[in-house]
Design a protein around this motif. Sequence first.
Motif, short mmCIF file in Angstrom:
data_model
loop_
_atom_site.label_atom_id
_atom_site.label_comp_id
_atom_site.label_asym_id
_atom_site.label_seq_id
_atom_site.Cartn_x
_atom_site.Cartn_y
_atom_site.Cartn_z
N GLU A 225 0.84 -1.21 0.00
CA GLU A 225 0.00 0.00 0.00
C GLU A 225 0.87 1.26 0.00
N GLU A 226 1.92 1.23 0.82
CA GLU A 226 2.84 2.37 0.88
C GLU A 226 3.59 2.52 -0.45
N ALA A 227 3.98 1.40 -1.06
CA ALA A 227 4.68 1.46 -2.34
C ALA A 227 3.78 2.08 -3.41
N VAL A 228 2.51 1.71 -3.42
CA VAL A 228 1.57 2.28 -4.38
C VAL A 228 1.48 3.78 -4.19
N ARG A 229 1.37 4.22 -2.94
CA ARG A 229 1.29 5.66 -2.68
C ARG A 229 2.52 6.38 -3.20
N ARG A 230 3.68 5.81 -2.93
CA ARG A 230 4.92 6.47 -3.38
C ARG A 230 5.04 6.47 -4.90
N LEU A 231 4.64 5.40 -5.54
CA LEU A 231 4.70 5.35 -7.00
C LEU A 231 3.70 6.32 -7.62
N GLU A 232 2.56 6.51 -6.97
CA GLU A 232 1.57 7.45 -7.48
C GLU A 232 2.00 8.90 -7.31
N THR A 233 2.70 9.19 -6.22
CA THR A 233 3.09 10.58 -5.92
C THR A 233 4.51 10.91 -6.36
N GLY A 234 5.32 9.87 -6.60
CA GLY A 234 6.71 10.11 -6.95
C GLY A 234 7.58 10.49 -5.76
N ASP A 235 7.07 10.24 -4.56
CA ASP A 235 7.79 10.56 -3.33
C ASP A 235 8.53 9.30 -2.85
N PHE A 236 9.86 9.30 -3.00
CA PHE A 236 10.65 8.14 -2.60
C PHE A 236 11.60 8.48 -1.44
N ALA A 237 11.20 9.44 -0.63
CA ALA A 237 12.03 9.82 0.51
C ALA A 237 12.27 8.61 1.41
N GLY A 238 13.52 8.46 1.87
CA GLY A 238 13.86 7.29 2.67
C GLY A 238 13.58 7.45 4.14
N ASP A 239 12.39 7.90 4.48
CA ASP A 239 12.05 8.15 5.88
C ASP A 239 11.51 6.92 6.59
N GLN A 240 11.15 5.88 5.86
CA GLN A 240 10.56 4.69 6.46
C GLN A 240 11.34 3.41 6.17
N ALA A 241 11.74 3.26 4.93
CA ALA A 241 12.33 1.99 4.52
C ALA A 241 13.45 2.24 3.50
N ARG A 242 14.59 2.74 3.99
CA ARG A 242 15.71 3.04 3.10
C ARG A 242 16.19 1.77 2.40
N LEU A 243 16.51 1.93 1.14
CA LEU A 243 16.92 0.77 0.35
C LEU A 243 18.26 0.22 0.80
N ASP A 244 19.21 1.11 1.21
CA ASP A 244 20.52 0.60 1.61
C ASP A 244 20.43 -0.21 2.90
N VAL A 245 19.52 0.16 3.80
CA VAL A 245 19.32 -0.60 5.03
C VAL A 245 18.77 -1.98 4.70
N HIS A 246 17.82 -2.02 3.77
CA HIS A 246 17.25 -3.29 3.34
C HIS A 246 18.31 -4.17 2.68
N ALA A 247 19.13 -3.57 1.84
CA ALA A 247 20.16 -4.35 1.15
C ALA A 247 21.08 -5.04 2.13
N GLY A 248 21.47 -4.34 3.20
CA GLY A 248 22.32 -4.94 4.22
C GLY A 248 21.62 -6.08 4.94
N ALA A 249 20.34 -5.87 5.25
CA ALA A 249 19.56 -6.92 5.92
C ALA A 249 19.38 -8.13 5.00
N PHE A 250 19.15 -7.86 3.73
CA PHE A 250 18.97 -8.95 2.77
C PHE A 250 20.22 -9.84 2.72
N ALA A 251 21.39 -9.21 2.73
CA ALA A 251 22.64 -9.97 2.66
C ALA A 251 22.77 -10.89 3.87
N ASN A 252 22.40 -10.39 5.05
CA ASN A 252 22.47 -11.22 6.26
C ASN A 252 21.48 -12.37 6.22
N ILE A 253 20.27 -12.10 5.71
CA ILE A 253 19.25 -13.15 5.61
C ILE A 253 19.71 -14.23 4.65
#
Length: 306
Positions: A225-253
């Motif tokens: 739902e949040e992704a849809v909102r961001r794609l509709e508005t073009g707002d990709f500010a990293g205030d909730q789910a920064r991509l670099d933080v996810h990438a690091g977590a993904f590597a550990n998983i």
Amino acid sequence: MHEQNEASFDFDVSVVGLGAMGTIMAQAFLKQGKRVAIWNRSPGKATALVAAGAHLCDSVEAALDASPVAVFVLLDNQATLEVLGMAGVTRALANRTIVDYTTSAEEESLELQALINRAGGHYLKGTIVAYPRNVGHRESHCIHTGEREAFEQHRALLEVLAGHASFLPWEEAFAFGTVLHAHAFAAMVTFFEAVAASERFGLCNTATPRRLLDTSRFFIADALEEAVRRLETGDFAGDQARLDVHAGAFANIAQSQHAQGAWTPVFDAVCQVAQRALLMGYGDQDIAAATQVFATSAPLQEPRGN
């Protein structure tokens, strides 16, 4: 579009083809009090439906004559062509709407529409976004294309099969159907992979699937739902789910799963997407910005060391 008054017909709808999907569609119509005519190559499949109130026709021609709308649910496009080639069918197509739920390619469906239109009939191509068990469910979706006027005329009937019935133009309908099913089935396979990986960790193989479903249901729905909102508005500010933080977590998983000997090709691909997004400069943006990774098919060069 001019058609006979539907009150002049003996039945509300005819169902042609009584496989798993056709049978449950006929059942859904009957449960809603519709007068249902049915036909199948093997009449024995109709026994339960007849007992429930359906009328078994002795030919496709009779099934078409019985109702203003005929739902076709056959094995494949070749089976549909064979049925349409049966005696009396061409005449009976006049002023009838054929709703075709048989799986077929766009070109095949367009040819069917032309054939039916030449006979004076109307054509809708439909896709039920549900397995047979959820035909008739108020949360199920059904996408239609073909002749919009025919869809609007029979929308209420089609909503018996799926609570959400929609219409899209030809190219949009087939394109959306493709990406929709790619998304849905990829999500299913990811779940299967997680369940299998859990066994490598010694988790209970009967309790874990339900726990995964219950625990992730809200999290995933909210994330999309949040992704849809961001794609509709073009707002990709990293205030909730920064991509670099996810990438690091993904590597550990991934490392944890590999250490247990789990085969995780789907999650490995997720990690690759995250790394590519980092190389493209989206690290400080929301994870939804990873959508841009798929916007280019050009290979991305790894940065060279000094």
